[in-house]
Design a protein around this motif. Sequence first.
Motif, PDB file in Angstrom:
ATOM      1  N   UNK A 194      12.377 -13.265  -6.998  1.00 11.24           N
ATOM      2  CA  UNK A 194      13.771 -12.958  -7.341  1.00 11.24           C
ATOM      3  C   UNK A 194      14.180 -11.540  -6.913  1.00 11.24           C
ATOM      4  N   UNK A 195      13.212 -10.755  -6.477  1.00 14.90           N
ATOM      5  CA  UNK A 195      13.503  -9.379  -6.077  1.00 14.90           C
ATOM      6  C   UNK A 195      14.291  -9.369  -4.763  1.00 14.90           C
ATOM      7  N   UNK A 196      15.404  -8.619  -4.746  1.00 10.91           N
ATOM      8  CA  UNK A 196      16.296  -8.634  -3.591  1.00 10.91           C
ATOM      9  C   UNK A 196      15.643  -8.090  -2.329  1.00 10.91           C
ATOM     10  N   UNK A 197      14.834  -7.027  -2.451  1.00 14.26           N
ATOM     11  CA  UNK A 197      14.183  -6.463  -1.291  1.00 14.26           C
ATOM     12  C   UNK A 197      13.206  -7.467  -0.675  1.00 14.26           C
ATOM     13  N   UNK A 198      12.452  -8.156  -1.516  1.00 13.60           N
ATOM     14  CA  UNK A 198      11.513  -9.167  -1.018  1.00 13.60           C
ATOM     15  C   UNK A 198      12.284 -10.298  -0.337  1.00 13.60           C
ATOM     16  N   UNK A 199      13.417 -10.671  -0.916  1.00 13.25           N
ATOM     17  CA  UNK A 199      14.218 -11.750  -0.327  1.00 13.25           C
ATOM     18  C   UNK A 199      14.783 -11.355   1.037  1.00 13.25           C
ATOM     19  N   UNK A 234      11.703 -11.503   3.349  1.00 13.15           N
ATOM     20  CA  UNK A 234      11.156 -12.859   3.473  1.00 13.15           C
ATOM     21  C   UNK A 234      12.182 -13.865   2.946  1.00 13.15           C
ATOM     22  N   UNK A 235      13.276 -14.068   3.683  1.00 19.43           N
ATOM     23  CA  UNK A 235      14.355 -14.949   3.199  1.00 19.43           C
ATOM     24  C   UNK A 235      13.891 -16.395   2.999  1.00 19.43           C
ATOM     25  N   UNK A 236      12.898 -16.838   3.746  1.00 22.77           N
ATOM     26  CA  UNK A 236      12.409 -18.220   3.622  1.00 22.77           C
ATOM     27  C   UNK A 236      11.179 -18.326   2.723  1.00 22.77           C
ATOM     28  N   UNK A 237      10.786 -17.218   2.083  1.00 22.05           N
ATOM     29  CA  UNK A 237       9.615 -17.217   1.223  1.00 22.05           C
ATOM     30  C   UNK A 237       8.369 -16.739   1.946  1.00 22.05           C
ATOM     31  N   UNK A 238       7.293 -16.639   1.204  1.00 18.96           N
ATOM     32  CA  UNK A 238       6.007 -16.171   1.735  1.00 18.96           C
ATOM     33  C   UNK A 238       5.052 -17.362   1.786  1.00 18.96           C
ATOM     34  N   UNK A 239       4.518 -17.636   2.968  1.00 19.97           N
ATOM     35  CA  UNK A 239       3.622 -18.782   3.149  1.00 19.97           C
ATOM     36  C   UNK A 239       2.249 -18.489   2.555  1.00 19.97           C
ATOM     37  N   UNK A 243       8.435  -9.457  -9.987  1.00 18.93           N
ATOM     38  CA  UNK A 243       8.347  -9.332  -8.531  1.00 18.93           C
ATOM     39  C   UNK A 243       7.646 -10.548  -7.926  1.00 18.93           C
ATOM     40  N   UNK A 244       6.583 -11.009  -8.585  1.00 19.92           N
ATOM     41  CA  UNK A 244       5.770 -12.098  -8.019  1.00 19.92           C
ATOM     42  C   UNK A 244       6.518 -13.417  -7.960  1.00 19.92           C
ATOM     43  N   UNK A 245       7.436 -13.651  -8.913  1.00 22.06           N
ATOM     44  CA  UNK A 245       8.263 -14.856  -8.867  1.00 22.06           C
ATOM     45  C   UNK A 245       7.494 -16.138  -9.134  1.00 22.06           C
ATOM     46  N   UNK A 246       7.689 -17.144  -8.273  1.00 24.89           N
ATOM     47  CA  UNK A 246       7.071 -18.450  -8.479  1.00 24.89           C
ATOM     48  C   UNK A 246       6.493 -18.965  -7.167  1.00 24.89           C
ATOM     49  N   UNK A 247       5.705 -20.039  -7.274  1.00 24.27           N
ATOM     50  CA  UNK A 247       5.083 -20.629  -6.085  1.00 24.27           C
ATOM     51  C   UNK A 247       5.188 -22.147  -6.144  1.00 24.27           C
ATOM     52  N   UNK A 248       5.543 -22.738  -5.015  1.00 24.55           N
ATOM     53  CA  UNK A 248       5.487 -24.188  -4.858  1.00 24.55           C
ATOM     54  C   UNK A 248       4.124 -24.513  -4.253  1.00 24.55           C
ATOM     55  N   UNK A 249       3.299 -25.247  -4.998  1.00 17.58           N
ATOM     56  CA  UNK A 249       1.890 -25.399  -4.659  1.00 17.58           C
ATOM     57  C   UNK A 249       1.607 -26.756  -4.024  1.00 17.58           C
ATOM     58  N   UNK A 250       0.850 -26.719  -2.953  1.00 17.64           N
ATOM     59  CA  UNK A 250       0.412 -27.915  -2.244  1.00 17.64           C
ATOM     60  C   UNK A 250      -1.112 -27.886  -2.101  1.00 17.64           C
ATOM     61  N   UNK A 282       0.816  -1.218   0.000  1.00 19.72           N
ATOM     62  CA  UNK A 282       0.000   0.000   0.000  1.00 19.72           C
ATOM     63  C   UNK A 282       0.847   1.265   0.000  1.00 19.72           C
ATOM     64  N   UNK A 283       2.136   1.097   0.103  1.00 22.74           N
ATOM     65  CA  UNK A 283       3.048   2.237   0.061  1.00 22.74           C
ATOM     66  C   UNK A 283       3.153   2.760  -1.371  1.00 22.74           C
ATOM     67  N   UNK A 284       3.063   4.057  -1.564  1.00 23.25           N
ATOM     68  CA  UNK A 284       3.069   4.635  -2.912  1.00 23.25           C
ATOM     69  C   UNK A 284       4.364   4.319  -3.660  1.00 23.25           C
ATOM     70  N   UNK A 285       5.502   4.404  -2.973  1.00 26.70           N
ATOM     71  CA  UNK A 285       6.784   4.135  -3.635  1.00 26.70           C
ATOM     72  C   UNK A 285       6.865   2.671  -4.058  1.00 26.70           C
ATOM     73  N   UNK A 286       6.450   1.765  -3.192  1.00 26.31           N
ATOM     74  CA  UNK A 286       6.516   0.335  -3.509  1.00 26.31           C
ATOM     75  C   UNK A 286       5.574  -0.007  -4.671  1.00 26.31           C
ATOM     76  N   UNK A 287       4.421   0.654  -4.703  1.00 25.72           N
ATOM     77  CA  UNK A 287       3.495   0.411  -5.809  1.00 25.72           C
ATOM     78  C   UNK A 287       4.102   0.866  -7.128  1.00 25.72           C
ATOM     79  N   UNK A 288       4.856   1.970  -7.085  1.00 22.90           N
ATOM     80  CA  UNK A 288       5.516   2.457  -8.295  1.00 22.90           C
ATOM     81  C   UNK A 288       6.584   1.479  -8.769  1.00 22.90           C
ATOM     82  N   UNK A 289       7.307   0.894  -7.824  1.00 21.64           N
ATOM     83  CA  UNK A 289       8.419   0.001  -8.158  1.00 21.64           C
ATOM     84  C   UNK A 289       7.955  -1.418  -8.504  1.00 21.64           C
ATOM     85  N   UNK A 290       6.870  -1.866  -7.914  1.00 26.26           N
ATOM     86  CA  UNK A 290       6.541  -3.292  -7.988  1.00 26.26           C
ATOM     87  C   UNK A 290       5.222  -3.620  -8.679  1.00 26.26           C
ATOM     88  N   UNK A 291       4.461  -2.617  -9.079  1.00 22.60           N
ATOM     89  CA  UNK A 291       3.202  -2.899  -9.762  1.00 22.60           C
ATOM     90  C   UNK A 291       3.162  -2.201 -11.118  1.00 22.60           C
TER      91      UNK A 291
END
Length: 369
Positions: free
Chosen positions: A186-191, A194-199, A116-123, A97-106
Amino acid sequence: MKMIKLVVPAMLLGFTQITMADGNFKRFSVSAGWLHVMPQGKANPFNINTSVKNGTNAEVGSISIVSFLNSVDPNATGEDLAGDPFNQKELLTEFLNDDLMQTLMTDGNGNILPEISGSANIQGLESWQSANTGLEADDVDTLGLMFNYYVNDNVSLQFIGGIPPKVDIKGKGQIYAPLSGLATSPNQLVQILFPDGIDLNQSLLITDLGSKSKAATARAWTPAIEAQYQFGKSGVNKFRPYVGAGLMYAYFNDIKLNPEIRSDLEAAGHMIQNVLDDNAGAALDGKESSGKMVVDVDADDAIAPIVTVGFTYDFSPNWFTAASVSYAKLNNKTKINVINQTTGEQLIHATTKIDIDPIITYLGVGYRF
């Protein structure tokens, strides 16, 4: 029908060996009347399989912020650089919801960029049981026809038929797909955050069976054959009770699924195909896939034991009225498949057992000859 074709001659052969009475009885009778069927069975849960195997890795691609946040496990936590815990979903909501992040990532239209979205391991989508769901048959009325062949004055073989009625099938509950997994970017800031990924953990609504007046309709063919014993004696007792036992054969055709439920299942097929096409974001956004979806519904044939108690009352040596109550321990298996017509691949396979277990009442008028 093969079993019935074998049972009938065997029963007839057995009855012909029974000692004949004095012959003062009619050999055949036929009656017609009101047949009311009251299913007693309860719904059984759906068992569902899809072609997305557990551990499938799929590219997310473009995905709306809303759909992405809805997919994040609301109970998942992480630790910041200082070692303090945080809630993943709350941090991501604030982050996106941050204006700067929306500019950079959307893309400026509320969609997270694919890089930015990368990939997902699906279960969770490979196989599951949908609790508190299922199908139940509704009550139905039709014209019943009864034909009896009398071996002697007390023993007969009865064929039970009638006009095959259209049966309403009621749905119960809501079917959800239990999506879980882990998203990585793959985005460095997201890594860093969230170094272990997003649940991921979300129950995706597939269809609401219980909100429809009926889930489907089907034409029911349920002939039965019974051996019956009638108490009393012709020409002496006008009121003659009887008992019977035999087999019922059930065949269902002309099955028509509720159009809204069919549309929901087609959308679920597109969701699965989008995941297989490395477009998981489109799956969560409910977008159409590369395939053309068709929904196929089928019900297995069934053979069930049936028992009857009833009576006849004679108006004359030829004319009589008949009433009876029967119970059949009848159930069948219903299958629903969602198929990508473009590739021929079955994407979703769902099964449920319908316990029909009907109580059948009959009231009619008959003629002996």
